[in-house]
Write a protein that holds these residues in place. Structure first.
Motif, mmCIF file in Angstrom:
data_model
loop_
_atom_site.group_PDB
_atom_site.id
_atom_site.type_symbol
_atom_site.label_atom_id
_atom_site.label_comp_id
_atom_site.label_asym_id
_atom_site.label_seq_id
_atom_site.Cartn_x
_atom_site.Cartn_y
_atom_site.Cartn_z
ATOM 1 N N PRO A 62 0.837 -1.203 0.000
ATOM 2 C CA PRO A 62 0.000 0.000 0.000
ATOM 3 C C PRO A 62 0.868 1.247 0.000
ATOM 4 O O PRO A 62 1.901 1.301 0.661
ATOM 5 C CB PRO A 62 -0.805 -0.131 1.299
ATOM 6 C CG PRO A 62 0.005 -1.039 2.170
ATOM 7 C CD PRO A 62 0.688 -1.988 1.235
ATOM 8 N N PHE A 63 0.429 2.261 -0.749
ATOM 9 C CA PHE A 63 1.244 3.464 -0.929
ATOM 10 C C PHE A 63 0.433 4.709 -0.581
ATOM 11 O O PHE A 63 0.497 5.223 0.523
ATOM 12 C CB PHE A 63 1.764 3.497 -2.365
ATOM 13 C CG PHE A 63 2.576 4.711 -2.736
ATOM 14 C CD1 PHE A 63 3.210 5.490 -1.776
ATOM 15 C CD2 PHE A 63 2.718 5.081 -4.067
ATOM 16 C CE1 PHE A 63 3.962 6.606 -2.120
ATOM 17 C CE2 PHE A 63 3.467 6.195 -4.433
ATOM 18 C CZ PHE A 63 4.080 6.957 -3.462
ATOM 19 N N GLY A 64 -0.358 5.214 -1.524
ATOM 20 C CA GLY A 64 -1.106 6.445 -1.298
ATOM 21 C C GLY A 64 -2.386 6.196 -0.522
ATOM 22 O O GLY A 64 -2.934 5.088 -0.513
ATOM 23 N N ILE A 65 -2.887 7.243 0.137
ATOM 24 C CA ILE A 65 -4.139 7.138 0.891
ATOM 25 C C ILE A 65 -4.871 8.467 0.804
ATOM 26 O O ILE A 65 -4.259 9.536 0.838
ATOM 27 C CB ILE A 65 -3.868 6.735 2.363
ATOM 28 C CG1 ILE A 65 -5.185 6.518 3.121
ATOM 29 C CG2 ILE A 65 -2.971 7.740 3.067
ATOM 30 C CD1 ILE A 65 -5.005 5.839 4.476
ATOM 31 N N ALA A 66 -6.202 8.398 0.650
ATOM 32 C CA ALA A 66 -7.027 9.602 0.541
ATOM 33 C C ALA A 66 -8.379 9.335 1.172
ATOM 34 O O ALA A 66 -8.888 8.207 1.146
ATOM 35 C CB ALA A 66 -7.201 10.007 -0.925
ATOM 36 N N THR A 67 -8.982 10.379 1.724
ATOM 37 C CA THR A 67 -10.302 10.268 2.327
ATOM 38 C C THR A 67 -11.354 10.098 1.238
ATOM 39 O O THR A 67 -11.376 10.842 0.256
ATOM 40 C CB THR A 67 -10.622 11.523 3.146
ATOM 41 O OG1 THR A 67 -9.588 11.725 4.103
ATOM 42 C CG2 THR A 67 -11.949 11.387 3.857
#
Length: 467
Positions: free
Chosen positions: A137-142
């Motif tokens: 896992p790399f990027g994360i966004a709401t």
């Protein structure tokens, strides 16, 4: 008859004084005995905290998040998360109050969630469909039921985290043919995903941007911006920033000094040239949206780009500053300062006295294209309109380095070619060849319009990339 540009435009703004290196924030000792190299950064505005993912190194992973007071740059606390934490995001309640924070843990294949008091409430494991030990896992966004998480295991999976059950949501995620995904964002009810697809020969890749409506499995737009094959060069879509007007700016590695600008509906609009940015591993936009910070990790430098005047402002080599820093990974603006994570060290570098920006280019008239991402053998029509009814002309170039035509500065070049001209408007239709090797070729167009006093001005430029 060839139109003659009778007068020059105002010269492009000169470079302004660069910002100052202020100090660094040391992470040494956090998570001892592991290395304390940082990865992602995030500023939480309601609590005035700067969060740092302390990843360590690939051979010596850390598992902590450090929290600083962004006003005083003092360390407030640290807490334990999964192995090799990378990117951080926050979720808010209906009143706009901070509810949750989360970080992706690359080596653990998980997401750690904490509450507004920085108390960890869950570490949520993600699927590992390829049996690699992690989906990376790399990027994360709401978004969605809580957070969307991008992966770089090659599946194209974008996982969903449910903040009600504090668990992986098996049906709210997205599976799209993206191969690998970068630092994603959510805007206009869509997930904006920087993408990387490797060619069948594995001797190259395509870096671009896809927009996927939440709840859909098929991208609404899916654009390859940089295509390389047979050269062992691997463009990667890395980071995307969404501006308040809905436009998006895409950066990536092996993008050769280009940032790509997209309209709110996910269509390609144009490209910004950043001469000294070989790579754009991480991007950050200032709160007033006048400055863009670009982390060139491989080049060991940070570039400041003027979003108003649309040109490079400053190049900051990190090796000669302070203790000597390297591998800028991510950046964030807060309290009139710029914070940059240095993945090659155990520090966050801080800059202040940030430069002011120049003047907005004085574009006139309009340039409309039937498509900015045509497929092979597809026609494309370019229309330049002069609202005053005077002469209109269409120019083209293979690059967007600043050039001139008949003495008038333009944003494309260095030697633009006149394609058509006419009174009131100029229209030209091009037919894209069917040659497969033309895929990924880039062309830049700009219009010229003559006002009632005979002075020539230019339209905003456009970029065309063959798909």
């Amino acid at each position: 008859m060839k139109p003659i540009f009778a007068a020059a435009l105002t010269a492009f703004p000169s470079l302004l004084p660069a910002q100052d290196f202020s100090h660094d924030l040391s992470l040494s000792g956090i998570g001892t005995p592991a290395a304390a190299n940082p990865f992602g950064l995030a500023f939480e505005h309601s609590t005035n905290r700067l969060y740092v993912a302390v990843a360590g190194t690939l051979s010596d992973s850390n598992n902590h998040v450090a929290v600083f007071d962004a006003a005083t740059d003092t360390l407030l606390r640290t807490f334990q998360v999964g192995l090799y934490p990378e990117d951080i995001a926050f979720s808010y309640d209906a009143a706009g109050n901070l509810a949750w924070g989360a970080v992706t843990n690359s080596s653990s294949g998980s997401v750690t969630v904490w509450d507004a008091s920085d108390d960890v409430v869950a570490e949520i494991s993600l699927p590992d469909p390829l049996g690699l030990g992690t989906c990376f896992p790399f990027g994360i966004a709401t978004g969605g039921p809580g957070f969307f998480v991008s992966t770089i295991d090659g599946t194209g999976d974008i996982h969903a985290i449910d903040l009600t059950s504090m668990d992986y949501h098996p049906t709210a995620g997205i599976t799209a043919p993206l191969a690998a995904a970068g630092r994603l964002k959510v805007s206009h009810d869509s997930v904006w995903v920087p993408t990387t697809r490797y060619t069948p020969s594995w001797e190259g890749s395509e870096g671009g941007l896809a927009t996927i409506p939440i709840g859909a499995t098929t991208p609404a737009t899916d654009i390859a911006c940089v295509v390389k094959d047979g050269q062992w060069i691997y463009p990667n879509g890395q980071d995307v920033e969404i501006l308040s007007d809905g436009r998006a700016i895409l950066g990536g590695t092996a993008f050769f000094g280009q940032l790509f600008v997209f309209s709110p509906d996910g269509e390609l609009d144009r490209a910004f040239r950043v001469p000294d940015a070989g790579d754009s591993h991480g991007l950050a936009v200032s709160p007033d949206e006048t400055l863009l910070a670009i982390c060139d990790l491989a080049g060991n430098r940070v570039i400041l780009f003027d979003l108003v005047a649309e040109k490079q402002l400053a190049v900051i080599g990190l090796g000669g500053l302070g203790r000597g820093y390297s591998m800028p990974n991510d950046a964030v603006f807060a309290h009139d300062k710029l914070y940059v994570s240095c993945q090659g060290n155990e520090e966050i570098v801080v800059f202040n006295n940030l430069p002011t920006t120049g003047s907005k280019p004085g574009f006139a008239g309009s340039l409309d294209l039937s498509s900015t991402t045509p497929t092979l053998n597809q026609p494309i029509t370019a229309t330049v309109c002069n609202l005053t009814g005077g002469m209109a002309a269409l120019l083209s170039a293979h690059d967007n380095v600043a050039g001139s035509y008949a003495g008038v500065p333009v944003h494309i070049g260095p030697a633009p070619v006149l394609q058509s001209w006419g009174m009131g408007s100029s229209i030209r239709t091009f037919r894209i060849p069917t040659t497969a090797t033309w895929r990924g070729r880039t062309f830049h167009l700009q219009g010229g319009v003559q006002d009632i006093s005979g002075i020539w001005q230019t339209t905003a430029p456009k970029t065309v990339i063959l798909q």
